[in-house]
Design an enzyme around this catalytic site. Structure first.
Site, PDB file in Angstrom:
ATOM      1  N   GLY A   1       0.797  -1.215   0.000  1.00 13.15           N
ATOM      2  CA  GLY A   1       0.000   0.000   0.000  1.00 13.15           C
ATOM      3  C   GLY A   1       0.832   1.269   0.000  1.00 13.15           C
ATOM      4  O   GLY A   1       2.061   1.248   0.137  1.00 13.15           O
ATOM      5  N   HIS A   2       0.142   2.396  -0.131  1.00 16.33           N
ATOM      6  CA  HIS A   2       0.826   3.688  -0.200  1.00 16.33           C
ATOM      7  C   HIS A   2       1.511   4.018   1.127  1.00 16.33           C
ATOM      8  O   HIS A   2       1.038   3.658   2.201  1.00 16.33           O
ATOM      9  CB  HIS A   2      -0.167   4.801  -0.573  1.00 16.33           C
ATOM     10  N   ASN A   3       2.663   4.683   1.001  1.00 16.70           N
ATOM     11  CA  ASN A   3       3.458   5.139   2.157  1.00 16.70           C
ATOM     12  C   ASN A   3       4.107   4.006   2.945  1.00 16.70           C
ATOM     13  O   ASN A   3       4.678   4.252   4.016  1.00 16.70           O
ATOM     14  CB  ASN A   3       2.628   5.973   3.136  1.00 16.70           C
TER      15      ASN A   3
END
EC number: 2.3.1.191
Length: 359
Positions: free
Chosen positions: A255-257
C-alpha cells in the site's frame, strides 16, 4: 525437469571440479574424472546428473535414485546407493544451489522473451528517453518521456515505463508490467505482470467518497526482486520505499506510504496496508495481512495466514488471528483443544435434555 528447450546446456563438469566449486569432499577420489552434465531431483536424475539429499522425507527417492552423484552430509552418506558417487558437505542444499547457479546463469533472472538484442522495431520510445548501451527493449514495450534506463537492463514485451521513471543498470522488467512515478536502483528483478506506482487507496469517506491526491513516489533500492502480479502503490505525501535486497513473492499488495526495510522476505499474497513499516530482515509468511500504521521490528517473523493489527517488537515471532507471540498463540490453541476434549466446551443442556438454543 530441466529442459534444453528453455535453458541452454552448459559445458559438463567433472566430480573433482564440482567438489572444488562446492567445497565438498569426494569420498572416492578415483571418481574425480567422472562427468556430470546437469542437475535433477533424485527421483528424476540419470547417471549424468547431480542430486542432493538433506530431508529424511525423501529417503525412498535416495534409495532408488539413478543419479551419478549426490551431495550429502556425513550423517546420511551411508544411505547413498553404491552406484552413486558421494560428495560429502555440511549443507547439501547450499552446495547444490552453488553448482546450479554456476551452470544455469540464464535461470537467475528473466531475460528477453524473444532472445532479442537491442530495441525491437515495434517498441515505442519517446525522443527524450535516455537508454544506456546494452539495453534490450522487447516488442510493443512503451518508454515514455524523460525515462532513464541503465546499461544491461531488459524491458519485457508490452511493458509501459511512464514519464520520468528512472531504472538502474542490470535490471529486468518482465512482460506486461507498468511502472510510473518510480525510481529503481541497480540489479532489480521485476517479474511479469507487476504494477508499480499507481495511486493508493485513499479516500475521505462520506456519501461521495472524496479521492485524496497521491503525490509521492515509489523508491526501489538495489538488488530487490518482485514477483509476478505484485502491486506497489505510490506514496500519498511521503514515498513508498522497498529496501535493498528485499525479496517479494507473487501477488503481494504494497500500500501507499509503506516502508519496507533491507533484506526482508515477503511470501505470496501478503497484504501490506498503507503507512506501515517493516524493519530490516523481516519475514512474512504467505497470506499475512498487516494493518495500517503499525511497525514490525527488525528481524521479526510472522507466521503464514496471520493478521497483524498491532506493532511487533524486533526479533519476535508472532502468528494467529489476531497475531500475538507464537508461544502464547500455541498455548491458547492447546488450551482450547483440551477444553473441547474434556467436554467443557459443549453446549449446555436444556431441562428436556435437548441442546440449548444458541443466540
Amino acid at each position: 525437469m530441466t529442459s534444453t528447450l528453455f535453458f541452454k546446456p552448459r559445458p559438463s563438469s567433472t566430480l573433482a571440479e564440482i567438489a572444488a566449486l562446492t567445497k565438498a569432499e569426494l569420498i572416492d577420489p578415483s571418481q574425480g574424472d567422472r562427468v556430470i552434465t546437469g542437475i535433477a531431483s533424485l527421483d528424476e536424475a540419470g547417471p549424468m546428473h547431480l542430486g542432493f539429499f538433506e530431508n529424511l522425507n525423501y529417503v525412498a527417492e535416495l534409495e532408488q535414485t539413478c543419479a551419478g552423484a549426490c551431495l550429502v552430509t556425513q550423517r546420511h552418506e551411508s544411505r547413498v546407493p553404491s552406484h552413486v558417487a558421494v560428495l560429502r558437505v555440511k549443507s547439501p542444499v547450499r552446495a547444490f544451489v552453488t553448482y546450479a547457479r554456476h551452470i544455469h546463469e540464464d535461470a537467475m533472472r528473466p531475460m528477453s522473451g524473444f532472445r532479442s538484442v537491442g530495441i525491437a522495431p515495434s517498441a515505442v520510445i519517446h525522443a527524450t528517453a535516455r537508454l544506456e548501451d546494452g539495453v534490450i527493449v522487447d516488442p510493443l514495450a512503451v518508454i515514455g518521456p524523460e525515462v532513464e534506463i541503465g546499461a544491461g537492463s531488459v524491458i519485457g514485451a508490452g511493458s509501459v515505463i511512464a514519464s520520468g521513471v528512472k531504472i538502474g543498470r542490470d535490471c529486468n522488467v518482465g512482460a506486461n508490467t507498468t511502472i510510473q512515478f518510480a525510481l529503481i536502483g541497480n540489479n532489480v528483478l521485476i517479474h511479469p505482470g507487476c504494477h508499480i506506482g499507481q495511486d493508493g487507496f485513499r479516500f475521505i469517506f462520506a456519501q461521495t467518497h472524496q479521492k485524496v491526491p497521491q503525490v509521492g513516489r515509489v523508491i526501489i533500492q538495489n538488488d530487490v526482486e518482485i514477483g509476478s502480479g505484485t502491486t506497489v502503490d505510490r506514496g500519498g505525501l511521503r514515498d513508498t520505499v522497498i529496501g535493498e535486497g528485499t525479496k517479494i513473492d507473487n501477488q503481494v499488495q504494497v500500500g501507499h506510504n509503506v516502508t519496507i526495510g533491507r533484506h526482508c522476505v515477503i511470501a505470496a499474497q501478503c497484504g501490506l496496508a498503507g503507512s506501515l513499516t517493516l524493519g530490516d530482515n523481516v519475514a512474512l509468511g504467505a497470506k499475512v495481512g498487516v494493518n495500517n500504521h503499525v511497525t514490525i521490528g527488525d528481524g521479526a517473523q510472522i507466521t503464514a495466514m496471520s493478521a497483524v493489527k498491532d506493532s511487533v517488537p524486533a526479533g519476535e515471532r508472532w502468528g494467529g488471528f489476531f497475531a500475538k507471540p507464537t508461544k502464547q498463540w500455541f498455548r491458547e490453541i492447546i488450551a482450547v483443544e483440551r477444553l473441547l476434549r474434556s467436554g467443557a466446551g459443549a453446549a449446555p443442556k436444556s431441562d428436556d435434555g435437548k441442546d440449548g438454543e444458541r443466540g
